[in-house]
Design an enzyme around this catalytic site. Sequence first.
Site, PDB file in Angstrom:
ATOM      1  N   VAL D  46       0.835  -1.199   0.000  1.00  0.00           N
ATOM      2  CA  VAL D  46       0.000   0.000   0.000  1.00  0.00           C
ATOM      3  C   VAL D  46       0.869   1.249   0.000  1.00  0.00           C
ATOM      4  O   VAL D  46       0.606   2.225  -0.670  1.00  0.00           O
ATOM      5  CB  VAL D  46      -0.893   0.044   1.256  1.00  0.00           C
ATOM      6  CG1 VAL D  46      -1.745   1.306   1.243  1.00  0.00           C
ATOM      7  CG2 VAL D  46      -1.754  -1.200   1.311  1.00  0.00           C
ATOM      8  N   CYS D  47       1.912   1.150   0.746  1.00  0.00           N
ATOM      9  CA  CYS D  47       2.747   2.317   0.987  1.00  0.00           C
ATOM     10  C   CYS D  47       3.190   3.036  -0.287  1.00  0.00           C
ATOM     11  O   CYS D  47       3.044   4.256  -0.384  1.00  0.00           O
ATOM     12  CB  CYS D  47       3.959   1.931   1.809  1.00  0.00           C
ATOM     13  SG  CYS D  47       3.506   1.133   3.354  1.00  0.00           S
ATOM     14  N   PRO D  48       3.719   2.358  -1.247  1.00  0.00           N
ATOM     15  CA  PRO D  48       4.243   3.142  -2.376  1.00  0.00           C
ATOM     16  C   PRO D  48       3.156   3.964  -3.062  1.00  0.00           C
ATOM     17  O   PRO D  48       3.426   5.088  -3.513  1.00  0.00           O
ATOM     18  CB  PRO D  48       4.829   2.086  -3.310  1.00  0.00           C
ATOM     19  CG  PRO D  48       4.361   0.769  -2.827  1.00  0.00           C
ATOM     20  CD  PRO D  48       3.989   0.925  -1.397  1.00  0.00           C
TER      21      PRO D  48
END
Lengths: 187, 187, 187, 187, 187, 187, 187, 187, 187, 187
Positions: D46-48
């Site tokens: 999710v982070c990117p």
Amino acid sequence: MTTINSELKSFSTDAFHNGEFIKVSDQDVRGKWAVFFFYPADFTFVCPTELEDMADHYATFQDLGVEIYAVSTDKHFTHKAWHDTSPAIGKIRYVMLGDPTGAISRNFGVLVEDAGVANRGTFLIDPQGRVQYMEITAEGVGRTAESLIDKIKAAQYIAAHPGEVCPAKWKEDGATLTPSLDLIGKI
Amino acid sequence: MTTINSELKSFSTDAFHNGEFIKVSDQDVRGKWAVFFFYPADFTFVCPTELEDMADHYATFQDLGVEIYAVSTDKHFTHKAWHDTSPAIGKIRYVMLGDPTGAISRNFGVLVEDAGVANRGTFLIDPQGRVQYMEITAEGVGRTAESLIDKIKAAQYIAAHPGEVCPAKWKEDGATLTPSLDLIGKI
Amino acid sequence: MTTINSELKSFSTDAFHNGEFIKVSDQDVRGKWAVFFFYPADFTFVCPTELEDMADHYATFQDLGVEIYAVSTDKHFTHKAWHDTSPAIGKIRYVMLGDPTGAISRNFGVLVEDAGVANRGTFLIDPQGRVQYMEITAEGVGRTAESLIDKIKAAQYIAAHPGEVCPAKWKEDGATLTPSLDLIGKI
Amino acid sequence: MTTINSELKSFSTDAFHNGEFIKVSDQDVRGKWAVFFFYPADFTFVCPTELEDMADHYATFQDLGVEIYAVSTDKHFTHKAWHDTSPAIGKIRYVMLGDPTGAISRNFGVLVEDAGVANRGTFLIDPQGRVQYMEITAEGVGRTAESLIDKIKAAQYIAAHPGEVCPAKWKEDGATLTPSLDLIGKI
Amino acid sequence: MTTINSELKSFSTDAFHNGEFIKVSDQDVRGKWAVFFFYPADFTFVCPTELEDMADHYATFQDLGVEIYAVSTDKHFTHKAWHDTSPAIGKIRYVMLGDPTGAISRNFGVLVEDAGVANRGTFLIDPQGRVQYMEITAEGVGRTAESLIDKIKAAQYIAAHPGEVCPAKWKEDGATLTPSLDLIGKI
Amino acid sequence: MTTINSELKSFSTDAFHNGEFIKVSDQDVRGKWAVFFFYPADFTFVCPTELEDMADHYATFQDLGVEIYAVSTDKHFTHKAWHDTSPAIGKIRYVMLGDPTGAISRNFGVLVEDAGVANRGTFLIDPQGRVQYMEITAEGVGRTAESLIDKIKAAQYIAAHPGEVCPAKWKEDGATLTPSLDLIGKI
Amino acid sequence: MTTINSELKSFSTDAFHNGEFIKVSDQDVRGKWAVFFFYPADFTFVCPTELEDMADHYATFQDLGVEIYAVSTDKHFTHKAWHDTSPAIGKIRYVMLGDPTGAISRNFGVLVEDAGVANRGTFLIDPQGRVQYMEITAEGVGRTAESLIDKIKAAQYIAAHPGEVCPAKWKEDGATLTPSLDLIGKI
Amino acid sequence: MTTINSELKSFSTDAFHNGEFIKVSDQDVRGKWAVFFFYPADFTFVCPTELEDMADHYATFQDLGVEIYAVSTDKHFTHKAWHDTSPAIGKIRYVMLGDPTGAISRNFGVLVEDAGVANRGTFLIDPQGRVQYMEITAEGVGRTAESLIDKIKAAQYIAAHPGEVCPAKWKEDGATLTPSLDLIGKI
Amino acid sequence: MTTINSELKSFSTDAFHNGEFIKVSDQDVRGKWAVFFFYPADFTFVCPTELEDMADHYATFQDLGVEIYAVSTDKHFTHKAWHDTSPAIGKIRYVMLGDPTGAISRNFGVLVEDAGVANRGTFLIDPQGRVQYMEITAEGVGRTAESLIDKIKAAQYIAAHPGEVCPAKWKEDGATLTPSLDLIGKI
Amino acid sequence: MTTINSELKSFSTDAFHNGEFIKVSDQDVRGKWAVFFFYPADFTFVCPTELEDMADHYATFQDLGVEIYAVSTDKHFTHKAWHDTSPAIGKIRYVMLGDPTGAISRNFGVLVEDAGVANRGTFLIDPQGRVQYMEITAEGVGRTAESLIDKIKAAQYIAAHPGEVCPAKWKEDGATLTPSLDLIGKI
């Protein structure tokens, strides 16, 4: 807890007074006689009649040089709203202190901690900030402004006449006693 | 300290009652309404008039099913001696508790520790041993038996009629209020 | 303090809901999705527009199976009075919790202790009683029901589809990602 | 834990910024608006997309005078490696703080102690170093740069216009409210 | 801190091994000889040559029945990314443990608390989980797999031949000593 | 316990050196490179071969500017007696510290408290008194002077050439690395 | 600390006895008379003459049923080496206890903590493990086996003849006293 | 507790000396050699013979510059009475300290707390107030003045000839040893 | 400390009685009336006259069923010696307790801790072990057996006649008072 | 607790003296001899005869320069009332201290805490405020003024004639003893 002769603790809070929001602290209270009149909650039942009774006698309190501070754990916003909507509360001209943290109620020992409300406590404070009379009633039992006025008069008389004392049932202009050694065991 | 709704603590002491020395404990107090009437010292000035006022209304208290317990930090020997010598005190038919250790006065929060005397505190206890009304006056200001009787009647009415409350200035047979949601903000 | 994945603590309080006074506890909250919507005080300024915004979207929240609990440190009496007098608040059909002791606000970490009021915190609770989203704004900055609804949809989608995650800016029906070892360092 | 109005705590760490390794401390952050954007781990899923979303709006943040600090418990070496290999992360022009001791994440209350990773927390800091907005999402639910920009604009407007407040759903150039006593109970 | 003969403490963590993410605990380590090979950080300079040196001798370690566990405070995601991008690291076939909480490094006494990284410590663990050899080098000084292999052979020889000891500079198949009272003061 | 970069603690003890009894303190050690070479007991088996190995390489240590301090919990009297009677120990020209209180061994973390002997620990101290290399072997496994010399050369090279690092297996005159940002992930 | 009538504390240690290394514990000591003979260090000056003096009288001690335990903080290895090289010590046929941890010396109160050596203390233990005589001399002042033998004979006589006491200067076969009330003030 | 080299603690007490009651403190003791000669009780059996033995050698002690202090937990009155009635005690010309509080006996570690009496302890104190010899015997075993004189001579010789030591069985004018490195292991 | 009505504490000690040494404990004391008669020291001045006075009236004490226990911190040996030599003390036929530890004197609160002697305290103990009378005089002021006998008679009379009390100056066969309510304030 | 030679503690209280209410503190007591005469309660039975006995001898006390302080835990009001009504108490011309807090009684160790009354304790205080004689009787046993006068004379004689002591049964003008060494064991 507050008891007779204990001293008013410091506080600072928001209040509703005569259509304005003001700040009131213990420093504002000192210097004249004052009554702290605690009640459980705005928009409830016994309370407005007690507060209305106090409002109806406010001229007398003022004549005696006494300021009235009604206190509940509601906020000053709520005091204004209640004042706007309730005919009984709308009569009030004295100060309504908001105590949402319960700090003032706790100082006087009338905060019911697990309910967040104050008991019906009345405290008479002299100009030096010391409690001279206190009365607390159970939920459901109202207080009477006239009785309070009698106590105020007695306390003020004693303060003004050191060496005299007021016997039971004393009312203004009634006889007082001057204690002396000879009276011991004679009354 | 004793406050509204707090419960009577256990005690046992010597008392003077109707010419006899008796033992009185909290167990004797429970089961009916009771008034604890504290005063500073035997053989003093304001006190006898207060105690006499209570003695004069003792029939009324008895009609209301209320026992009176006068309490000072004097011993029961002293109570008897005062009763023997003072015309006012000689009228007393209610119980006079000796509290030479100050234990009872301390339990009710009215003991002045560095003087060894009690403040003028009045406490109404219901049959379950809970405080329903309390009043404390400064030294020199007497109490009134009639006001106390009004409070007792209100408290007894509330106890007998759950769901009703007494507004300010209520006296026996006066109108009471039954709280309902619709009354909010309307009084 | 409440943080992501922390669990709802026990509470029990009085509330105003659809013209009635009811009791609400943490047990009533569990079992379905819920939003705790804290605000500083009844009868104030930013608050009613936020609460009205929530009221206007209440049908959507209900369609998503979400109950709304508005909370301030005011009492349920005050909630009713505000509901009676304010057109915006009068629209509310969800639950308004009274928190006069500040216990619920303190549990969620939004109580401002020296003011007795709650910060503007929003907490999404899943049916297991765990916090899935939280947002707190400074005094003077309002919240938006639509943004909240987006977060609820994402959280419910994740709960229903274990193994998928929602990338940034995800909206309902948008593409999701299924994490796999091969994606590492490729996005 | 960090909450609204709490102050930025001191820290000093290594960071990756525009192809360089630099030192960043709390003293570098103060003096302008800043966003701390925590995420669990480099090289995850999710982070990117969240970080890319922030990178795509970086020009807007800069126009608003806001610096972005992305923070994970990875080291600055790892940030550089990720920046080198990931097309999405390669877009980033803002500061990427390494927090291998977890000290910064712990200060903001988003460190998951037994996993050594940070929750997805966003914190808006004003030039005086005080938190003006905070949002934390559960694992698997992404954040949205546009919503954050709306909150920043509102907070900056309030800071610039003391005495006005933004009602719910406020967007830039929308009407604001100026609180006055007369508005109480009228909205 | 870990010292000679101290016992392996319990742990559980995520690891990267042969292209997979796996869970590794102290229970997986016990039962055969093992080397814990700590290094400061992925994507740094001395480290890859040390790790490559260990990788180049991995067949020998396996012949000796020894498993290798490389440990840094990076996460398993980062280990995979480094493995994907670095030719030296890409050779590794042994286990790479992620230790983002620093718990394993702290157990072995090699965590630099204020930097969040491990010192270059090598620990040989026997099948009973006890440390038989340990070596720690300052930052910037690499370790040598061949020296480690010599120590492993000596320790395994001692374990297999109770009563014999290896003198200094001992290499496999070299002469050993059998201690006896007569040797005292004679060597 | 002593670990990498920890500092030499103060001590003062009796020692045997070149046929004399001398006093040695930490102040004598500082200012040049030093090796503390702990062993369990005089007049035992593995130890003399280790100490002889160190004696045989003493010229090399001296060329590198390194003093050797052999330490056991025996007294200096015993060191002299052993030196007089053992051919291997008789070769020693370096300092033999007596540590009968175990204070030095405890400072370095190698004292086995319930046996009163030291583990086989080697510690390289730089001229500033900081540990740059440490190695501890189990009972029965000897150490090698040549390996130690390699580590000393690497540590001295690093100390003399700030900014360069020695990769694994580095020997004197071998290539070193100069770290730069571009090397990240490339080795 | 050990004083008259205090009891032997538990211990277990390695000892040198008649060319062998043996284990000795307090359980081995109990059941017969024993002398603990502490001295500072092997390979020193006064000590060997004292130990030789004890060795020369060992037959007498054995005739009296007394075992001798010489104790220093040296190890049993050192005892053997000293026994091998010193003509005086070579005469010893009694037990030489190693006390490298100082535990036995500390139990008897003769350990000089900051030097790691024992004072010259002699302790006579009866078969029940209780101290019957103790003597400690300053460094540099030797002890005398013959005086010790006199004390042993007196103690054994007293133990065998309850009710008699030995006056000053008593030697074997000398007159003893039987205490009686009539002797008080008469001697 | 007092042990070799420990220092005389402060005390002040009443004593009997040559027909007079005097005050004696530790300040009076310092500056010359002294013997503290403890015994259990006046008017008992072994004790007078010991004290008489000391009295018989008092000229020798004086020639050596040594003062004798006999100490029991009796009072000085009792010492005088015993001196008056006992032929043996009547010979005494040295100081008899009363120690009714047990403070001096406790300082030297010879007080039997539950009996209120001292053990038979002899302590030689040098002019600097430090213990140079100590001997304690069990109840029923007498001490010998001559042995004590031998120890005093040895201690005084050592004090006067730094660098020499007295081997075992040393008597006045006997040969002493001068320690040197070459003697190690040779005696 | 011992006060009126406090109970005799347990003790066990050696005593001198009628030419014998006996053991006396608190169990021996209980069951009959007893007097504990403390004095500072044997062989002193005021004391013997007090003890002689008690001895002269011993027949009377015995007629009253009272045992006398004289107590000093001297030992029983000293008591015998004093009894042998002093004409006054030689008259004594009652029990003389030795209290060399001061334990009994401390229990009764009469031990002067820094002097090791007892104050001149007299304590009358009833058969149940409770103190019924106590008197302590300053050093130099003697006590009188006759006064003590008067107190014993009064205490025994009260014990035998519950409900009567002895007024001041009461002597045997004098009038006593029977308390009743009517006497209050009349005497 | 108060014991012989302990010092008068500070106090301040109300007292009744010769028809007046006065304040008395420890400062008023110091400077002349004083007797503190504790009794349980006013208006009781034994007490008045004791107090009357003291009153009858008051001239003698005054001649001796001794002031009398009667003390009970009653108040000064009660003392006056008792003085007014009781013929025996009416004779009193000395000071009657009120001790309603029990502070003075507690200082002297005669307060019965669970009854709030004092034991019958008599304490003689010298002009320096130190206790020279004390006597406590059980409830029901009266005290005698004449005995007290004897003790006062003896204490005053000792104070005036340092070096002399009063033997037992001493009365004014009786022979005293001058202690000397020669008297030991002779009386």
